[in-house]
Design an enzyme around this catalytic site. Structure first.
Site, PDB file in Angstrom:
ATOM      1  N   SER A  42       0.734  -0.986   0.121  1.00  0.00           N
ATOM      2  CA  SER A  42       0.175   0.025  -0.062  1.00  0.00           C
ATOM      3  C   SER A  42       0.956   1.446  -0.068  1.00  0.00           C
ATOM      4  O   SER A  42       2.141   1.483   0.989  1.00  0.00           O
ATOM      5  CB  SER A  42      -0.820  -0.167   1.270  1.00  0.00           C
ATOM      6  N   ILE A  45      -0.869   2.766   3.202  1.00  0.00           N
ATOM      7  CA  ILE A  45      -0.691   2.955   4.732  1.00  0.00           C
ATOM      8  C   ILE A  45       1.272   2.198   4.610  1.00  0.00           C
ATOM      9  O   ILE A  45       1.859   1.497   4.150  1.00  0.00           O
ATOM     10  CB  ILE A  45      -1.353   1.504   5.106  1.00  0.00           C
ATOM     11  N   VAL A  50      10.211   0.631  12.746  1.00  0.00           N
ATOM     12  CA  VAL A  50      11.051   0.586  13.963  1.00  0.00           C
ATOM     13  C   VAL A  50      11.626  -0.950  13.565  1.00  0.00           C
ATOM     14  O   VAL A  50      10.545  -2.084  12.588  1.00  0.00           O
ATOM     15  CB  VAL A  50       9.986   0.523  15.374  1.00  0.00           C
ATOM     16  N   LYS A  81      27.245  -4.831  15.125  1.00  0.00           N
ATOM     17  CA  LYS A  81      26.299  -5.326  16.147  1.00  0.00           C
ATOM     18  C   LYS A  81      27.197  -6.104  16.764  1.00  0.00           C
ATOM     19  O   LYS A  81      27.087  -7.529  16.304  1.00  0.00           O
ATOM     20  CB  LYS A  81      25.014  -4.945  16.234  1.00  0.00           C
ATOM     21  N   PRO A 104      27.440 -11.071  24.053  1.00  0.00           N
ATOM     22  CA  PRO A 104      28.650 -11.353  22.568  1.00  0.00           C
ATOM     23  C   PRO A 104      27.727 -12.434  22.414  1.00  0.00           C
ATOM     24  O   PRO A 104      26.543 -12.887  21.981  1.00  0.00           O
ATOM     25  CB  PRO A 104      29.609 -11.303  23.218  1.00  0.00           C
ATOM     26  N   THR A 352      14.273 -10.636  18.118  1.00  0.00           N
ATOM     27  CA  THR A 352      13.662 -11.667  17.591  1.00  0.00           C
ATOM     28  C   THR A 352      12.772 -11.321  16.403  1.00  0.00           C
ATOM     29  O   THR A 352      12.102 -12.686  15.650  1.00  0.00           O
ATOM     30  CB  THR A 352      12.728 -12.178  18.299  1.00  0.00           C
TER      31      THR A 352
HETATM   32  P1  FAD Z   1       5.204  -3.574   8.800  1.00  0.00           P
HETATM   33  O1  FAD Z   1       6.162  -2.762   9.363  1.00  0.00           O
HETATM   34  O2  FAD Z   1       4.028  -2.974   9.671  1.00  0.00           O
HETATM   35  O3  FAD Z   1       5.163  -3.366   7.402  1.00  0.00           O
HETATM   36  C1  FAD Z   1       2.812  -3.700   6.677  1.00  0.00           C
HETATM   37  C2  FAD Z   1       2.813  -3.949   5.186  1.00  0.00           C
HETATM   38  O4  FAD Z   1       1.134  -4.158   4.865  1.00  0.00           O
HETATM   39  C3  FAD Z   1       3.022  -2.435   5.015  1.00  0.00           C
HETATM   40  O5  FAD Z   1       3.895  -2.197   3.936  1.00  0.00           O
HETATM   41  C4  FAD Z   1       1.333  -1.750   4.305  1.00  0.00           C
HETATM   42  O6  FAD Z   1       1.572  -1.421   3.920  1.00  0.00           O
HETATM   43  C5  FAD Z   1       1.216  -3.354   3.537  1.00  0.00           C
HETATM   44  N1  FAD Z   1      -0.176  -3.535   4.158  1.00  0.00           N
HETATM   45  C6  FAD Z   1      -1.027  -3.511   4.986  1.00  0.00           C
HETATM   46  N2  FAD Z   1      -2.346  -3.194   5.176  1.00  0.00           N
HETATM   47  C7  FAD Z   1      -2.526  -2.850   3.653  1.00  0.00           C
HETATM   48  C8  FAD Z   1      -3.246  -3.141   2.775  1.00  0.00           C
HETATM   49  N3  FAD Z   1      -4.285  -3.420   3.565  1.00  0.00           N
HETATM   50  N4  FAD Z   1      -2.620  -3.177   1.274  1.00  0.00           N
HETATM   51  C9  FAD Z   1      -2.190  -3.121   0.891  1.00  0.00           C
HETATM   52  N5  FAD Z   1      -0.886  -3.507   2.138  1.00  0.00           N
HETATM   53  C10 FAD Z   1      -1.147  -2.922   3.302  1.00  0.00           C
HETATM   54  N6  FAD Z   1      11.989  -6.531  15.089  1.00  0.00           N
HETATM   55  C11 FAD Z   1      13.616  -7.247  14.754  1.00  0.00           C
HETATM   56  O7  FAD Z   1      14.523  -7.708  14.597  1.00  0.00           O
HETATM   57  N7  FAD Z   1      14.859  -5.939  15.585  1.00  0.00           N
HETATM   58  C12 FAD Z   1      14.025  -4.918  16.543  1.00  0.00           C
HETATM   59  O8  FAD Z   1      15.215  -3.845  17.348  1.00  0.00           O
HETATM   60  C13 FAD Z   1      12.438  -4.622  16.419  1.00  0.00           C
HETATM   61  N8  FAD Z   1      12.137  -3.891  17.680  1.00  0.00           N
HETATM   62  C14 FAD Z   1      11.037  -3.576  17.431  1.00  0.00           C
HETATM   63  C15 FAD Z   1      10.488  -2.668  18.204  1.00  0.00           C
HETATM   64  C16 FAD Z   1       9.466  -2.051  18.580  1.00  0.00           C
HETATM   65  C17 FAD Z   1       8.577  -0.697  19.263  1.00  0.00           C
HETATM   66  C18 FAD Z   1       8.219  -3.053  17.716  1.00  0.00           C
HETATM   67  C19 FAD Z   1       6.903  -3.222  17.630  1.00  0.00           C
HETATM   68  C20 FAD Z   1       8.950  -4.165  17.220  1.00  0.00           C
HETATM   69  C21 FAD Z   1      10.433  -4.034  16.342  1.00  0.00           C
HETATM   70  N9  FAD Z   1      10.607  -5.025  16.318  1.00  0.00           N
HETATM   71  C22 FAD Z   1      11.962  -5.263  15.773  1.00  0.00           C
HETATM   72  C23 FAD Z   1       9.906  -6.024  14.955  1.00  0.00           C
HETATM   73  C24 FAD Z   1       9.759  -5.840  13.357  1.00  0.00           C
HETATM   74  O9  FAD Z   1       9.782  -4.100  13.359  1.00  0.00           O
HETATM   75  C25 FAD Z   1       9.457  -6.032  12.324  1.00  0.00           C
HETATM   76  O10 FAD Z   1       9.076  -7.722  12.644  1.00  0.00           O
HETATM   77  C26 FAD Z   1      10.107  -5.977  11.279  1.00  0.00           C
HETATM   78  O11 FAD Z   1       9.223  -4.654  11.068  1.00  0.00           O
HETATM   79  C27 FAD Z   1       8.358  -6.160  10.146  1.00  0.00           C
HETATM   80  O12 FAD Z   1       7.673  -5.619  10.136  1.00  0.00           O
HETATM   81  P2  FAD Z   1       6.538  -6.323   9.475  1.00  0.00           P
HETATM   82  O13 FAD Z   1       6.583  -5.851   8.297  1.00  0.00           O
HETATM   83  O14 FAD Z   1       5.279  -7.705   9.683  1.00  0.00           O
HETATM   84  O15 FAD Z   1       5.185  -5.264   9.309  1.00  0.00           O
END
Ligand code: FAD
Length: 512
Positions: A42, A45, A50, A81, A104, A352
């Site tokens: 999207s 969205i 993070v 890291k 480590p 993780t």
């Molecule tokens: P998102 O990044 O949210 O991507 C979702 C995707 O779906 C987006 O491209 C969006 O456009 C799309 N989408 C949603 N709805 C629609 C729709 N209706 N139509 C079309 N597209 C849509 N992980 C680590 O490994 N190390 C860390 O240090 C770490 N720190 C974190 C800290 C926090 C506070 C949080 C919350 C998470 C952290 N994580 C960390 C986890 C990490 O952020 C996620 O595992 C990683 O970014 C993967 O996210 P994702 O791709 O699943 O989701």
């Protein structure tokens, strides 16, 4: 002869693009006329934005994808890291004193048939060096803000194990670029509805500009929204809140005072009254965030803790994120498999999130049915993924339950009823022997026995070996090895480049 197969990855965050690139590479998309892989992302969205810390498994993943290490470092403003420094997890700071330990990535030295761990345990507690300092040179290297390698050493390798810190958005961009190079189609559009077939499989996603999109396998990478697996298929999140309490974060970016400011080569994780604060040194700025339990702390107090950490005079634009710690017991249902936040998320500790994405993608690639029912592997996949989530819950809980801090968040964590039975059983055994590889089932574990050792002994857990002292006759040999580690450590600090200088060299190399 293989059937035609199409895979639609719904969502273009780290999970979506890593899944796309990995499957394209593993299934040889460019040479396979029977396969089609597309990512629906999207433009409206955003991604969660993070997730800046990784685990050493990321090196093999990036190498497998054919991404150049120097270009990756430059494009994602990455740094190296070498582990995590935990401050104040055992006690709150008092009288100017502070407890700190390092986890480590390098395993404890194991040489000449002798494991050093029992010999460290048998040393005098009052005078022995901290565990990580005694058993590996990485402690000294990381604390000396040295890089884990030199420029020119083999890509993704070097004398010491390492991972990266990186800008989460830019990581997504690098993965997207590579996926498209490998033949993945990119569809920029938003879906508003998901239609099911009569037997409860996904029929199509209905998009705004591209109409109905169908596929043999839908991969739900829509992040915390979990639009397919949770929304359309109704698979609930199995909460682990009874064990892990953190469910919110407030995050910000802080520039360095000077562009050549020294760079940490570890993530700093500093405990506070109801959670902890991450501090991640990227090349151009620090990513800092406070993680907390909404049951134990208000959002205002969390923002105040973050502001105090960063410095009262530093302006920040904090962003609050909330999540339910947990996972879906079935993340593969019929023709839909969820990866990334859509499948579950426990908390940021030990990075993780990415580790679980890597594990999921590797499994989907290996188990992918080229012929026959697309959900053939689902039962096995769900068992393996749930098992992996559960073992990670144990590992994360270990960080909290050994704390002696007095605040209610920490007392609740130490409450035996909040400790998963499998971890309680291991802790009971580890009172009399250190963790070893037979404590774990490899295909379910993201962490090795030595990762557990670093947390246990960093938190001053007591393993009572003294009564069996006679079983450890190689004391002199072990003392020689401890001395060698000290000497190698000093040598490595003198020999390895400063972390900032190493990053600058990588960036220059990527330009040429
Ligand atoms: P998102 O990044 O949210 O991507 C979702 C995707 O779906 C987006 O491209 C969006 O456009 C799309 N989408 C949603 N709805 C629609 C729709 N209706 N139509 C079309 N597209 C849509 N992980 C680590 O490994 N190390 C860390 O240090 C770490 N720190 C974190 C800290 C926090 C506070 C949080 C919350 C998470 C952290 N994580 C960390 C986890 C990490 O952020 C996620 O595992 C990683 O970014 C993967 O996210 P994702 O791709 O699943 O989701």
């Amino acid at each position: 002869m293989a059937e035609k197969r199409s895979i639609l990855i719904v969502g273009g965050g780290t999970a979506g693009w890593l899944t796309a690139a990995y499957l394209a590479r593993f299934l040889a998309l460019g040479r396979n006329p029977h396969l089609d892989i597309a990512v629906l992302e999207s433009p409206e969205i955003g991604t969660i934005g993070v997730g800046e810390g990784a685990f050493p498994t990321i090196r093999a993943t990036l190498q497998f994808l054919g991404i150049d290490e120097a270009r990756f470092v430059r494009a994602t403003t990455a740094t190296f890291k070498q582990g995590i420094r935990f401050n104040d997890w055992l006690h709150a700071p008092h009288d100017g004193g502070r407890h700190s330990y390092l986890h480590p990535f390098e395993a404890p030295l194991y040489a000449d048939g002798a494991g050093l761990v029992p010999y460290w345990l048998l040393q005098d507690e009052a005078t022995r060096p901290p565990f990580a300092e005694a058993v590996t040179i990485q402690n000294r290297v990381a604390e000396g803000r040295r890089g884990p390698k030199r420029l020119g050493e083999e890509a993704f390798g070097g004398p010491l194990s390492y991972a990266y810190h990186f800008d989460a958005h830019r990581l997504g961009e690098v993965l997207a670029e590579r996926a498209v190079e490998l033949g993945v189609r990119h569809i920029a559009d938003t879906f508003d509805a998901v239609a099911l077939t009569a037997d409860g499989q996904i029929d199509h996603v209905a998009t705004r500009a591209h109409g109905r999109l169908t596929a043999d396998l839908f991969v739900d990478c829509t992040g915390l929204r979990a639009g397919l697996i949770g929304g359309a298929l109704g698979e609930p999140l199995h909460s682990v809140r009874e064990h892990l309490f953190v469910d919110r974060a407030v995050a910000c970016k802080v520039p360095y005072a000077r562009p050549d400011a020294p760079l940490e080569s570890v993530t700093i994780a500093t405990a506070h009254e109801a959670g902890w604060t991450w501090d991640i040194g990227l090349a151009g700025a620090r990513g800092i965030g406070t993680v907390y339990s909404s049951m134990h702390l208000s959002d205002d107090r969390a923002s105040d803790i973050l502001q105090a950490y960063v410095g009262r005079d530093v302006p920040i634009e904090p962003r609050i994120l909330s999540f339910e710690p947990g996972y879906r017991a079935r993340s593969w249902i019929g023709n839909c498999v969820a990866v990334g936040l859509a499948a579950g998320f426990l908390e940021p500790l030990e990075s993780t999130g990415l580790v679980l994405i890597e594990a999921a993608v590797a499994m989907i690639a290996e188990l992918f049915p080229h012929n026959g029912p697309i959900d053939g592997p689902s039962a096995r996949y769900n068992r393996l993924m749930s098992g992996r989530f559960e073992t990670i819950v144990n590992f994360l809980k270990l960080h909290y339950c050994l704390s002696q801090r007095p605040e209610s968040f920490w007392r609740d964590h130490a409450d035996p009823t909040s400790i998963p039975p499998a971890l309680a059983e291991l802790l009971a055994q580890w009172r009399y022997r250190p963790p070893n590889r037979f404590d774990f089932t490899l295909d379910l574990e993201s962490f090795a026995f030595f990762n557990y050792q670093y947390i246990l002994y960093g938190m001053r857990f007591r393993t009572e070996l003294a009564r069996g002292r006679d079983e450890y006759p190689l004391g002199e040999e072990a003392e020689r090895l401890f001395a060698r580690i000290r000497a190698f450590g000093e040598h490595a600090v003198a020999d390895l480049p400063l972390h900032r200088a190493l990053i600058d060299e990588f960036v220059r190399a990527a330009r040429t």
